[in-house]
Design an enzyme around this catalytic site. Structure first.
Site, PDB file in Angstrom:
ATOM      1  N   GLY A 184       0.833  -1.269  -0.041  1.00 27.92           N
ATOM      2  CA  GLY A 184      -0.114  -0.012   0.157  1.00 27.92           C
ATOM      3  C   GLY A 184       0.833   1.087  -0.040  1.00 27.92           C
ATOM      4  NE  ARG A 186      -2.470  -4.225  -1.211  1.00 32.53           N
ATOM      5  CZ  ARG A 186      -1.812  -3.913  -0.228  1.00 32.53           C
ATOM      6  NH1 ARG A 186      -0.626  -4.268   0.219  1.00 32.53           N
ATOM      7  NH2 ARG A 186      -2.201  -2.862   0.571  1.00 32.53           N
ATOM      8  CG  ASP A 226       5.428  -8.598   7.279  1.00 33.53           C
ATOM      9  OD1 ASP A 226       6.284  -8.855   8.231  1.00 33.53           O
ATOM     10  OD2 ASP A 226       4.763  -9.438   6.754  1.00 33.53           O
ATOM     11  CB  THR A 235       2.995   0.330   6.368  1.00 36.35           C
ATOM     12  OG1 THR A 235       1.561   0.012   6.431  1.00 36.35           O
ATOM     13  CG2 THR A 235       3.795  -0.170   7.238  1.00 36.35           C
ATOM     14  CG  ASP A 263      -1.690  -0.940   8.031  1.00 35.34           C
ATOM     15  OD1 ASP A 263      -2.463  -0.003   7.755  1.00 35.34           O
ATOM     16  OD2 ASP A 263      -1.243  -1.976   7.386  1.00 35.34           O
ATOM     17  CG  ASP A 281       1.572  -3.601  10.331  1.00 31.84           C
ATOM     18  OD1 ASP A 281       2.457  -2.752   9.538  1.00 31.84           O
ATOM     19  OD2 ASP A 281       0.591  -4.508   9.541  1.00 31.84           O
ATOM     20  NE  ARG A 306      -3.341  -5.443   4.771  1.00 33.89           N
ATOM     21  CZ  ARG A 306      -2.484  -5.932   4.005  1.00 33.89           C
ATOM     22  NH1 ARG A 306      -1.294  -5.634   4.366  1.00 33.89           N
ATOM     23  NH2 ARG A 306      -3.015  -6.653   3.108  1.00 33.89           N
TER      24      ARG A 306
END
Ligand code: ATP
Length: 319
Positions: free
Chosen positions: A11, A72, A103, A125, A127, A129, A171
């Site tokens: 993304g 992607r 990731d 990202t 996120d 994460d 996410r």
């Protein structure tokens, strides 16, 4: 090492352009040639390369998205595609590659490493994460976008004395919801990392009304459930006027914050330094203000810690 490649994958996130700029300029500063790969691993397979000069990254530091575009590319999981990508890199004379993404992108970079391509990852990202770095590029901008949206929704929520349930991205992680919820003064924050009880949320809403609150904001991280379902359930249980707003991709776009631009500039430059030092198969991150280099294997082994203390604080402050 004479020539390096750079790509963005997964993304898009605001600040990726600042990272590309840093990679290109730092590499040229050290006398390296730089090639941009368009559309992430898809472009690597297709051989979609563009030479990058100092001017190629002019006027992009303030722009969201990524000038190299991103994708992607599930086809990259196939061995044939990987071999094609490696052949293309070798044909171009590219000795090493900087991969800016999340990731999944680092797993792709790690696969390239198994073919002898030297790679370094830069965490990009919204996120947040990714372990082994305090923040990933784009998270701060996304949090500011969500906080701005909360401020705007709050005006209407107060005027109409309503409950607003706002769904945010992330996410499987609740980092955006927590940070924006704390900064935006949300009454409740629903995240996948912490189990929640809708009855308790209703009690909190009712307590608020009793002490004269004109509105309530409830943030729902996409990984914690659907805001539509949460809104419906709260309406049924409390009979309060409830509205749902799903922020969607508004969160991901727009000009990156100064923080994200600085983070991206530092990490992009650190990625080049890492390659120049002969280190690869690693991710560069920033922890407590210092650049930290961690192997991909370690990044894959760890899980990003959820700041429980901040979550508790947000709950206390919304008493
Ligand atoms: P975001 O956090 O924004 O989703 P991401 O980098 O995690 O970013 P993914 O879509 O998971 O995004 O991964 C990006 C790309 O990396 C995939 O489309 C694929 O090309 C490659 N990739 C992901 N996992 C692997 C894997 N196990 N092996 C090889 N390549 C992979």
């Amino acid at each position: 090492m004479r020539k390096i490649g750079v790509l963005t994958s997964g993304g898009d996130s605001p600040g990726m352009n600042a990272a590309i700029r840093a990679v290109v300029r730092k590499a040229i500063f050290h006398g390296l040639e730089v090639v941009g790969v368009r559309r992430g691993f898809a472009g690597l397979i297709a051989g979609d390369f563009m030479p990058m000069q100092l001017g190629s990254v002019a006027d992009i530091i303030h722009r969201g998205g990524t000038v190299l575009r991103t994708a992607r590319a599930p086809e990259f999981l196939a061995r044939e595609s990987q071999e094609k990508a490696v052949r293309n890199l070798r044909d171009q004379g590219i000795d090493a590659l900087v991969v800016i993404g999340g990731d999944g992108s680092f797993r792709g970079a790690s696969v390239l490493g198994s073919y002898g391509i030297h790679t370094v990852g830069v965490p990009g990202t919204i996120d947040n994460d990714i372990p082994c770095t305090d923040n990933s590029i784009g998270f701060d901008t996304a949090v500011n976008n969500v906080t701005d949206a909360i401020n705007k929704v709050r005006d209407t929520a107060t005027s109409h004395e309503r409950v607003y349930v706002i769904e945010v991205m992330g996410r499987n992680s609740g980092h955006i919801a927590l940070a924006a919820g704390l900064a935006g003064g949300a009454e409740s924050i629903l995240v996948p990392e912490v189990p929640y009880n809708l009855n308790e949320i209703c009690e909190r809403l009712e307590r608020g009304v009793k002490r004269g609150k004109l509105h309530s904001i409830i943030l729902v991280a996409e990984g914690a459930g659907s805001a539509l379902e949460v809104g419906e359930a709260l309406k049924k249980k409390t009979n309060m006027e409830t509205r749902v707003t799903i922020l969607g991709h508004l969160q991901r776009g727009g000009t990156p914050t100064a923080y994200d631009r600085m983070l991206a500039s530092r990490l992009g430059a650190a990625a080049v330094d890492t390659l120049l030092e002969g280190c690869y198969g690693k991710m560069v991150g920033l922890e407590s203000g210092k650049v930290k280099v961690t192997s991909f294997d370690e990044v894959f082994r760890q899980k990003k810690e959820f700041p429980e203390d901040l979550y508790k604080l947000a709950t206390i402050l919304a008493i």
